[in-house]
Enzyme design. Structure first.
Site, short mmCIF file in Angstrom:
data_model
loop_
_atom_site.label_atom_id
_atom_site.label_comp_id
_atom_site.label_asym_id
_atom_site.label_seq_id
_atom_site.Cartn_x
_atom_site.Cartn_y
_atom_site.Cartn_z
N GLU A 68 0.86 -1.19 0.00
CA GLU A 68 0.00 0.00 0.00
C GLU A 68 0.89 1.23 0.00
O GLU A 68 1.97 1.23 0.60
CB GLU A 68 -0.89 0.01 1.25
CG GLU A 68 -1.70 1.29 1.38
CD GLU A 68 -2.85 1.19 2.37
OE1 GLU A 68 -2.82 0.31 3.24
OE2 GLU A 68 -3.79 2.01 2.24
N CYS A 73 -6.67 0.97 2.99
CA CYS A 73 -7.59 2.11 3.09
C CYS A 73 -7.47 3.02 1.87
O CYS A 73 -8.40 3.77 1.57
CB CYS A 73 -7.30 2.90 4.34
SG CYS A 73 -7.67 1.99 5.84
N ASN A 127 -12.07 -3.18 0.89
CA ASN A 127 -10.97 -3.47 1.81
C ASN A 127 -11.51 -3.89 3.18
O ASN A 127 -11.85 -5.04 3.37
CB ASN A 127 -10.04 -2.27 1.92
CG ASN A 127 -8.98 -2.44 2.98
OD1 ASN A 127 -8.38 -3.52 3.06
ND2 ASN A 127 -8.74 -1.44 3.80
N GLU A 128 -11.60 -2.94 4.09
CA GLU A 128 -12.00 -3.30 5.47
C GLU A 128 -13.45 -2.90 5.71
O GLU A 128 -13.77 -2.31 6.73
CB GLU A 128 -11.10 -2.56 6.45
CG GLU A 128 -10.06 -3.42 7.07
CD GLU A 128 -9.16 -2.68 8.03
OE1 GLU A 128 -9.39 -1.50 8.35
OE2 GLU A 128 -8.19 -3.30 8.47
O1 AHR Z 1 -2.05 -1.52 6.88
C1 AHR Z 1 -2.50 -0.23 7.22
C2 AHR Z 1 -4.01 -0.12 7.17
O2 AHR Z 1 -4.58 -0.94 8.13
C3 AHR Z 1 -4.65 -0.59 5.90
O3 AHR Z 1 -4.69 0.41 4.95
C4 AHR Z 1 -6.04 -0.92 6.33
O4 AHR Z 1 -6.62 -1.93 5.57
C5 AHR Z 1 -5.89 -1.29 7.78
O5 AHR Z 1 -6.77 -0.57 8.56
#
Ligand code: AHR
Length: 655
Positions: free
Chosen positions: A48, A243, A374-375
């Site tokens: 990321e 994120c 993602n989350e």
């Molecule tokens: O790894 C950092 C962040 O942690 C990522 O962007 C997210 O998916 C998680 O909250």
């Protein structure tokens, strides 16, 4: 030391010790009964653009804000107007060379002037190496006179490290390029662009790359950082986040189609980590998308890793705005996903396969996995995931979809998502756990009781967080213990990746990270070596294993964890053992298979003198694996597992 009292107690791969006398602990491996297949892509990496991971990190561009497209177009740049110079410097936007990149620089240098121009500070400076060559390129046009451009690398005291000159500029926008050699190594160099008059020169997309990028590709990646990834031999690369895929709001989300083709057309946006943490602000953190989806796919290809792109599912980050795309307006998002599959795998005569070919990669990338969100959490996610699954499975049943299990490792939100994703028969569910080491040690058996049918687990983001968030032996061993649990349950846990991957020591927002770097150097953390040891000693099939030892002490986490696998190609039995305790553990290992006595084994041990030990630029190998060839008496032998260690034994009978 080493002597333990055995109180009969059987466990799957985990046991707790009470110090006492004889005899040793026993690990029994059913070496003749290989079980579940281990996914060849089991151990991967998650990339990321956080902590200056892409811009300022893996992406080798040295100029920050090369297109003057940050909201403050001067960010990263300063004017260089010597006191006796005649001239001016301004940023305009009314007649650019590319409408997608509207801002450009105008420099007017008068008669008898020493030169007027700008300096770029790079990403916390620019890392340049003695005798290395750097390629400068720029869009330029001369709108008055016959100006020349002096390009100069300088150190913090202003001493020139290398220079080049461009001249003969056309009055139309055109790209110019030249090379510079640095006469010294400097981590915080800067770049001066000085116009010598008389004349007026306009400049845009001012770019400086090392020639020695990874595979010497133009617009390439930092070779030392990619080498660190290559040394992990990752089975997959999950990208581009995290994120960052979601965005703080939907305008700030990641759009893969905006990351292809001409660099000037890849519109810069704010990196969401720019403002995320008040105590770690990064006001100059933007995404240039110079490292875009084609470059990610090429990286996967170079690494021999499965690409695992993640797409926005019509939801912005629920920790931020939580913006939603109404279900009836989701079609463009679904289309993005369908187009991505075609971009990766389609024939060259398809629309998006043709675009891939036009970008120089006619061969398909063999995409097999796609992350949907993602989350995310809640019913809003499930509704959107279901729409994606219906649309994608109808056209591409061959693509495995990765669904979100939210940000929690357990609890109501987590349980809700799992129950719904089971109903929807998701392929893989992406679990995240950023938890203290004790949580890891207590959860090594987490997957022992997961259902063996239905969706599989992708442990897509995890890291053990010690109180000061260091990358220490303590965090590494907690992760290693957990990974023995992943491996023993390789029929359920199909893929796993630590997170985050990279952190710039001068520009991070989040820690711990697997790999730390500055503008010239890189550090492998203890956690990195754990990932590497598992990945490079993966094995193809799980070997059933039981540990017998003393009864657990109430309230204390277990201390020893083990898993075993068979490398079918070499015939080796690979035993991984984490001793999280501070005593030696003399262990009797039984392979339950007839093997000739006195074969050789390879022993790899990761340990240090204390749990807080970390690697640093000053001491990069303080916690690093040591490999030794040892002689063991197979199939039954005793072996002392060192205190606070991960040990990998590769056991091979002579042919
Ligand atoms: O790894 C950092 C962040 O942690 C990522 O962007 C997210 O998916 C998680 O909250």
């Amino acid at each position: 030391m080493r002597k333990q009292l055995l109180i009969p107690f059987l466990a799957l791969g985990a046991v707790q010790f009470v110090a006492a006398e004889e005899p040793a602990l026993h690990i029994t491996i059913q070496a003749d009964q290989p079980g579940s297949k281990i996914n060849p892509a089991m151990w991967g990496v998650f990339f990321e653009d956080i902590n200056f991971g892409a811009d300022g990190g893996l992406y080798a561009e040295l100029v920050k804000n090369r297109g003057f497209e940050f909201p403050d177009p001067w960010m990263g740049w300063s004017k260089v107007i010597p006191t006796n110079a005649v001239g001016s410097v301004e940023i305009l936007d009314y007649d650019p060379f590319d409408a997608a990149n509207p801002h450009y620089l105008r420099v007017r240098a008068g008669f008898f002037s020493a030169g007027v121009g700008v300096a770029n500070e790079g990403f916390r400076g620019m890392g340049v190496r003695e005798h290395a060559t750097y390629r400068f390129s720029v869009q330029a046009r001369a709108i008055a006179g016959k100006p020349a451009l002096r390009i100069e690398l300088a150190d913090t005291s202003g001493r020139a490290l290398g220079s080049a000159r461009l001249g003969g500029f056309s009055f139309r926008w055109k790209q110019y390029a030249t090379e510079l050699r640095s006469r010294a190594t400097e981590a915080r160099a800067h770049l001066n662009l000085i116009v010598e008059g008389p004349g007026t020169l306009e400049l845009d997309m001012a770019s400086l790359f090392p020639v020695d990028t990874w595979k010497r590709r133009p617009n390439g990646l930092r070779a030392d950082l990619v080498q660190m990834l290559a040394n992990l031999q990752p089975g997959f690369v999950r990208f581009p986040g995290g994120c960052i895929v979601e965005g703080r709001d939907l305008t700030n989300r990641y759009r893969w189609k905006n990351t292809l083709g001409e660099l000037a057309d890849r519109r810069t946006i704010m990196n969401r980590w720019n403002t995320e943490f008040k105590d770690r602000p990064a006001p100059d953190y933007y995404q240039s998308f110079g490292l875009g989806f084609l470059e990610y796919f090429e990286l996967c290809e170079d690494l021999g890793a499965e690409p695992l792109p993640v797409l926005n599912c019509g939801m912005a980050c629920q920790f931020n705005s939580g913006q939603l795309v109404p279900l009836e307006e989701l079609d463009p998002y679904l289309q993005d996903a369908l187009d991505l599959i075609e971009f990766a795998n389609g024939p060259v005569n398809s629309e998006w396969g043709g675009k891939r070919a036009a970008l120089g990669h006619p061969a398909p990338f063999g995409l097999k996995f796609l992350g949907i969100g993602n989350e995310q959490w809640g019913a809003q996610y499930i509704e959107r995931y279901a729409k994606f699954a219906t649309a994608l499975k109808a056209k591409h049943p061959e693509i495995q979809l990765v669904a979100a299990a939210g940000p929690d490792s357990e609890g109501e939100r987590f349980d809700y998502l799992w129950s719904k994703l089971r109903e929807l028969n998701a392929d893989l569910v992406d679990e995240h756990f950023y938890r203290p080491p004790a949580w890891f040690l207590n959860n090594v058996g987490r997957y022992d009781h997961y259902p063996r049918t239905g969706p599989k687990v992708f442990a897509g983001e995890y890291a053990a967080h010690v109180p000061d968030r260091a990358n220490s032996l303590e965090s590494a061993l907690a992760e290693a213990a957990m990974m023995t649990g992943f491996e023993r349950n390789a029929d359920v846990v199909r893929m796993a990746s630590y997170a985050p991957l990279f952190g710039h020591v001068d520009a991070w927002q989040w820690r711990p990270n697997l790999i730390w770097f500055d503008n010239l150097r890189v550090i492998a953390t203890p956690d990195y070596y754990v990932q590497q040891l598992f990945s490079r000693n993966r094995g193809d099939a799980v070997l059933p294993l039981a540990v017998s030892g003393p009864a657990p002490v109430q309230g204390q986490p277990p201390r020893l964890f083990a898993s075993a696998a068979l490398d079918q190609k070499t015939g080796e039995i690979i035993l991984k053992v984490v001793n999280a305790g501070t005593d030696w553990i003399e262990t009797a290992v039984h392979l339950n298979r007839a093997l000739p006595a006195r074969p050789w084994a390879t022993e790899i041990v990761l340990t240090a003198d204390n749990l807080k030990a970390e690697n640093s630029f000053a001491d990069p190998d303080r916690v690093s694996p040591k490999t030794t060839r040892i002689s063991l008496s197979l199939p039954d032998f005793t072996y002392p597992f060192a205190p606070i260690s991960l040990t990998v034994l590769r056991l091979k009978a002579p042919n």
